[in-house]
Design a protein around this motif. Sequence first.
Motif, PDB file in Angstrom:
ATOM      1  N   LEU A 157      -7.277   4.046  -5.271  1.00 46.27           N
ATOM      2  CA  LEU A 157      -8.027   3.549  -4.109  1.00 46.27           C
ATOM      3  C   LEU A 157      -7.624   4.311  -2.846  1.00 46.27           C
ATOM      4  CD1 LEU A 157      -8.027  -0.342  -4.713  1.00 46.27           C
ATOM      5  CD2 LEU A 157      -9.806   1.321  -5.251  1.00 46.27           C
ATOM      6  N   MET A 158      -6.341   4.647  -2.759  1.00 45.04           N
ATOM      7  CA  MET A 158      -5.875   5.411  -1.595  1.00 45.04           C
ATOM      8  C   MET A 158      -6.464   6.820  -1.597  1.00 45.04           C
ATOM      9  SD  MET A 158      -1.906   4.186  -1.339  1.00 45.04           S
ATOM     10  CE  MET A 158      -1.448   5.156   0.105  1.00 45.04           C
ATOM     11  N   THR A 159      -6.646   7.375  -2.793  1.00 39.82           N
ATOM     12  CA  THR A 159      -7.260   8.706  -2.878  1.00 39.82           C
ATOM     13  C   THR A 159      -8.685   8.660  -2.331  1.00 39.82           C
ATOM     14  OG1 THR A 159      -5.933   9.208  -4.828  1.00 39.82           O
ATOM     15  CG2 THR A 159      -7.861  10.581  -4.465  1.00 39.82           C
ATOM     16  N   ILE A 160      -9.419   7.633  -2.737  1.00 35.75           N
ATOM     17  CA  ILE A 160     -10.801   7.479  -2.260  1.00 35.75           C
ATOM     18  C   ILE A 160     -10.800   7.357  -0.731  1.00 35.75           C
ATOM     19  CG2 ILE A 160     -12.848   5.994  -2.327  1.00 35.75           C
ATOM     20  CD1 ILE A 160     -11.977   5.171  -5.210  1.00 35.75           C
TER      21      ILE A 160
ATOM     22  N   VAL B  61      -7.878  11.199   6.053  1.00 33.11           N
ATOM     23  CA  VAL B  61      -6.503  10.920   6.505  1.00 33.11           C
ATOM     24  C   VAL B  61      -5.532  11.104   5.336  1.00 33.11           C
ATOM     25  CG1 VAL B  61      -7.111   9.327   8.375  1.00 33.11           C
ATOM     26  CG2 VAL B  61      -6.803   8.435   6.067  1.00 33.11           C
ATOM     27  N   SER B  62      -4.263  11.329   5.664  1.00 30.39           N
ATOM     28  CA  SER B  62      -3.271  11.568   4.607  1.00 30.39           C
ATOM     29  C   SER B  62      -2.763  10.249   4.028  1.00 30.39           C
ATOM     30  CB  SER B  62      -2.108  12.359   5.177  1.00 30.39           C
ATOM     31  OG  SER B  62      -1.392  11.527   6.074  1.00 30.39           O
ATOM     32  N   PHE B  63      -2.077  10.341   2.902  1.00 34.14           N
ATOM     33  CA  PHE B  63      -1.497   9.145   2.292  1.00 34.14           C
ATOM     34  C   PHE B  63      -0.457   8.514   3.225  1.00 34.14           C
ATOM     35  CE2 PHE B  63      -2.633  11.547  -1.721  1.00 34.14           C
ATOM     36  CZ  PHE B  63      -3.782  10.818  -1.940  1.00 34.14           C
ATOM     37  N   ASP B  64       0.327   9.370   3.892  1.00 37.67           N
ATOM     38  CA  ASP B  64       1.318   8.852   4.844  1.00 37.67           C
ATOM     39  C   ASP B  64       0.656   8.021   5.932  1.00 37.67           C
ATOM     40  OD1 ASP B  64       3.357   9.981   3.520  1.00 37.67           O
ATOM     41  OD2 ASP B  64       3.578  11.730   4.843  1.00 37.67           O
TER      42      ASP B  64
ATOM     43  N   GLY C 168      -3.583   2.235  -9.964  1.00 38.39           N
ATOM     44  CA  GLY C 168      -4.699   1.516  -9.340  1.00 38.39           C
ATOM     45  C   GLY C 168      -4.745   1.699  -7.834  1.00 38.39           C
ATOM     46  N   ILE C 169      -3.686   1.312  -7.153  1.00 31.16           N
ATOM     47  CA  ILE C 169      -3.680   1.411  -5.696  1.00 31.16           C
ATOM     48  C   ILE C 169      -3.729   2.886  -5.255  1.00 31.16           C
ATOM     49  CG2 ILE C 169      -1.140   1.174  -5.479  1.00 31.16           C
ATOM     50  CD1 ILE C 169      -3.728  -0.153  -2.972  1.00 31.16           C
TER      51      ILE C 169
ATOM     52  N   ILE D 248       0.866  -1.190   0.000  1.00 31.49           N
ATOM     53  CA  ILE D 248       0.000   0.000   0.000  1.00 31.49           C
ATOM     54  C   ILE D 248       0.902   1.240   0.000  1.00 31.49           C
ATOM     55  CG2 ILE D 248      -2.047   1.026   1.102  1.00 31.49           C
ATOM     56  CD1 ILE D 248      -2.324  -2.026   0.457  1.00 31.49           C
ATOM     57  N   LYS D 249       1.253   1.691  -1.176  1.00 33.43           N
ATOM     58  CA  LYS D 249       2.145   2.859  -1.320  1.00 33.43           C
ATOM     59  C   LYS D 249       1.573   3.794  -2.377  1.00 33.43           C
ATOM     60  CE  LYS D 249       6.129   2.282   1.089  1.00 33.43           C
ATOM     61  NZ  LYS D 249       5.339   1.943   2.274  1.00 33.43           N
ATOM     62  N   TYR D 250       1.571   5.087  -2.066  1.00 28.72           N
ATOM     63  CA  TYR D 250       1.019   6.061  -3.008  1.00 28.72           C
ATOM     64  C   TYR D 250       2.038   6.425  -4.078  1.00 28.72           C
ATOM     65  CZ  TYR D 250      -1.508  10.138  -4.723  1.00 28.72           C
ATOM     66  OH  TYR D 250      -2.169  11.049  -5.514  1.00 28.72           O
ATOM     67  N   ASP D 251       1.707   6.131  -5.331  1.00 22.95           N
ATOM     68  CA  ASP D 251       2.605   6.436  -6.441  1.00 22.95           C
ATOM     69  C   ASP D 251       1.749   6.581  -7.719  1.00 22.95           C
ATOM     70  OD1 ASP D 251       4.482   6.571  -8.420  1.00 22.95           O
ATOM     71  OD2 ASP D 251       5.544   4.727  -7.878  1.00 22.95           O
TER      72      ASP D 251
END
Length: 332
Positions: free
Chosen positions: A245-248, A255-258, A241-242, A232-235
Amino acid sequence: MKRILSGIQPTGSLNIGTYLGSVKNFVKLQDEMPDYEFFIFIADLHAITVPKDKQKLRKLIKELAALYIACGLDPERVNLFIQSEVPAHAQMSYLLQCNSYIGELERMTQYKDKSRKQETGVTVGLFTYPTLMAADILLYDAEYVPVGQDQKQHLELTRDIAQRVNNKYNDIFTVPKPLIAEVGAKIQSLKDPTKKMSKSDDNVKSRINLLDPENIIKKRIRSAVTDSLGTIKYDPEKREGISNLMTIYSIIAGVSFDEIEEKYEGKGYKEFKDDLGEIVYQELKPIQERYNELINSKELDEILDKGQERAFKVSQKKLYKFMHRIGLGRKR
Ligand code: AMP
Ligand code: TRP
């Protein structure tokens, strides 16, 4: 009073892309900008630029109105109305067409995309669509227009037209500015994360609609396209794709991506997706409950009547002022 205005087309059930990228933003703005008057409308005239089924269109207009309120738009704060019920929009669009050029309309990327997809011939309405959008905005002297990224070009054209008309007819319109939400300005398709989540995508699995039942919501998230890395890493560049989903997750849970990365350190997609399914469901549940109360109620009609009345008054005044400046009709 300064004004904010925006519209959404009734071209399909609202999905979480439009909700997170647009509707949720209005709800926030209505509270954050108490000095502004708000106009939000259902752009049904825009919807018929491509062929539409009558029954479906009717249903979608009402559904969208009820959903706006269910999502938290406050009818005391916002004038909610249906575009076709306010005749000045179509009239103003014509006047603006006489102040726009074929070349600038031909450059609109949405026109290029949509006209390419049309199988039965491209209507003149699809071509002049941006002048109708400019009319929507300029009639109300809107200072800010909250929209998604994809509407930025139309807004720039609106500014060009406004400036041109202002030079020619002695400052008649407020030149509007776009308001584009930073995160979530774009939610991508769950099946092809390089494309935006869209109401009109043929693949229903590409989106979650606000009125989808719990099992469908969770199923769509579970089957969302990711990649084989399993972390689960924001890139957003390499792992659309991931990251989508993290943006949603980030917008809904606040909450933040971190923070998300930290929480799911050492955990896999299954756990993340199960949690996200629950988070999305919990967000949509109260919206669906309120929607069911509203959809066939007198309350909804009263809200739309009140919105129409106010929109009619403001827009009619501007329309006549402009007609007068141009030299149309009789002098009064
Ligand atoms: P539309 O659904 O195309 O009428 O768009 C209504 C508004 O929602 C516009 O401001 C769009 O830019 C925005 N919007 C539509 N789809 C998305 C999406 N997938 N992500 C973010 N914003 C969106
Ligand atoms: N064209 C916009 C869209 O497809 C909808 C729209 C119509 C709109 N008129 C508007 C948005 C005026 C903002 C202001 O999303």
